[in-house]
Design an enzyme around this catalytic site. Structure first.
Site, PDB file in Angstrom:
ATOM      1  N   ARG A   1      29.457  22.048 -26.283  1.00  0.00           N
ATOM      2  CA  ARG A   1      28.872  23.283 -26.803  1.00  0.00           C
ATOM      3  C   ARG A   1      29.566  23.652 -28.112  1.00  0.00           C
ATOM      4  O   ARG A   1      30.793  23.797 -28.145  1.00  0.00           O
ATOM      5  CB  ARG A   1      29.045  24.404 -25.771  1.00  0.00           C
TER       6      ARG A   1
ATOM      7  N   THR B   1      27.728  28.037 -32.895  1.00  0.00           N
ATOM      8  CA  THR B   1      26.293  28.259 -32.649  1.00  0.00           C
ATOM      9  C   THR B   1      25.967  28.360 -31.158  1.00  0.00           C
ATOM     10  O   THR B   1      24.875  28.803 -30.797  1.00  0.00           O
ATOM     11  CB  THR B   1      25.470  27.095 -33.222  1.00  0.00           C
TER      12      THR B   1
ATOM     13  N   ASP C   1      36.928  23.313 -10.850  1.00  0.00           N
ATOM     14  CA  ASP C   1      36.461  22.459 -11.948  1.00  0.00           C
ATOM     15  C   ASP C   1      36.257  21.042 -11.413  1.00  0.00           C
ATOM     16  O   ASP C   1      37.225  20.354 -11.061  1.00  0.00           O
ATOM     17  CB  ASP C   1      37.480  22.470 -13.090  1.00  0.00           C
TER      18      ASP C   1
ATOM     19  N   ASP D   1      38.102  18.146 -13.268  1.00  0.00           N
ATOM     20  CA  ASP D   1      39.550  18.105 -12.999  1.00  0.00           C
ATOM     21  C   ASP D   1      39.839  17.596 -11.594  1.00  0.00           C
ATOM     22  O   ASP D   1      40.795  16.850 -11.385  1.00  0.00           O
ATOM     23  CB  ASP D   1      40.159  19.509 -13.169  1.00  0.00           C
TER      24      ASP D   1
HETATM   25  N1  URA Z   1      31.730  23.333 -13.880  1.00  0.00           N
HETATM   26  C1  URA Z   1      32.605  23.087 -12.873  1.00  0.00           C
HETATM   27  O1  URA Z   1      33.221  22.034 -12.824  1.00  0.00           O
HETATM   28  N2  URA Z   1      32.768  24.025 -11.924  1.00  0.00           N
HETATM   29  C2  URA Z   1      32.099  25.187 -11.927  1.00  0.00           C
HETATM   30  O2  URA Z   1      32.292  26.009 -11.019  1.00  0.00           O
HETATM   31  C3  URA Z   1      31.200  25.425 -12.986  1.00  0.00           C
HETATM   32  C4  URA Z   1      31.027  24.487 -13.949  1.00  0.00           C
END
Ligand code: URA
Length: 210
Positions: A105, A109, A201, A204
């Site tokens: 992203r 913009t 995430d 991760d």
């Molecule tokens: N991306 C992720 O890895 N976890 C989320 O909760 C939202 C976007």
């Protein structure tokens, strides 16, 4: 539930997802569960592939038996977390081809900018299954599907582990014909864009980067 959204409510899928959500689940276990749940999701998204009848000689008799009438699907992974779904899906369909889409992203913009794009040349002849574990805002999925529609007139499906209602609404508004398969639709997004309760995430947790 919205049209064209399939929540894969198989007990094994639900059980594995709950174990993955637990923050105490360590990396090797998380990866093993992801591989297993991906295979089960691929099984569900390919449920409607067309079959044809072929004549086969078994050790006992000749019989007309079902075989896929179409080329194996291709998987399109949205980098990087989508890659985590590939091992299990390729266990189920080893002949599938794989495309990669990388988007980031632009901080000025806020547009999705393509940084990597390589998809199978015969994508229009195959069901293209776009994979990303988390459907959060839906912006990346929308942009990835726009890119794919440049190159494919074939069927497209989207598969994730966990979807936020906001992501489903955004994706369906932009690409209403694309079916969505998910193991869960969670409550909402928080102010950082994470799905609640979610699993954190996904990138991760898959790659051990935090
Ligand atoms: N991306 C992720 O890895 N976890 C989320 O909760 C939202 C976007």
């Amino acid at each position: 539930m919205q049209d064209k959204v399939t929540v894969v409510d198989h007990p094994l899928v639900q059980h594995k997802l709950t174990l993955m959500r637990d923050k105490e689940t360590a990396l090797p276990e998380f990866r093993r569960l992801l591989r297993e749940i991906s295979l089960l999701l691929a099984y569900e998204v390919t449920r409607h592939l067309k079959l044809q009848s072929v004549s086969v000689e078994t050790p006992v008799a000749r019989a007309d038996l079902p075989l896929l009438a179409v080329a194996e699907p291709c998987f399109i992974t949205i980098l990087r977390a989508g890659n985590g779904l590939l091992d299990g899906m390729l266990d189920l369909i080893p002949a599938a081809s794989v495309g990669h889409v990388g988007l980031y992203r632009d901080p000025q913009t806020l547009e999705a900018v393509e940084y990597y794009y390589k998809v199978p040349t015969d994508m229009s002849q195959r069901l293209a299954i776009v994979v990303d574990p988390m459907l959060a805002t839906g912006h990346t999925a929308v942009a990835a599907l726009e890119l794919l529609k440049r190159d494919s007139t074939g069927d497209l499906s989207f598969v994730c582990l966990v979807a936020a209602p906001e992501g489903i609404a955004t994706l369906q508004a932009a690409h209403p014909e694309v079916p969505i398969y998910t193991a869960a639709v969670d409550e909402r997004l928080n102010d950082k864009g994470y799905i609640v309760p979610g699993l954190g995430d996904a990138g991760d947790r898959i790659f051990g980067t935090k």
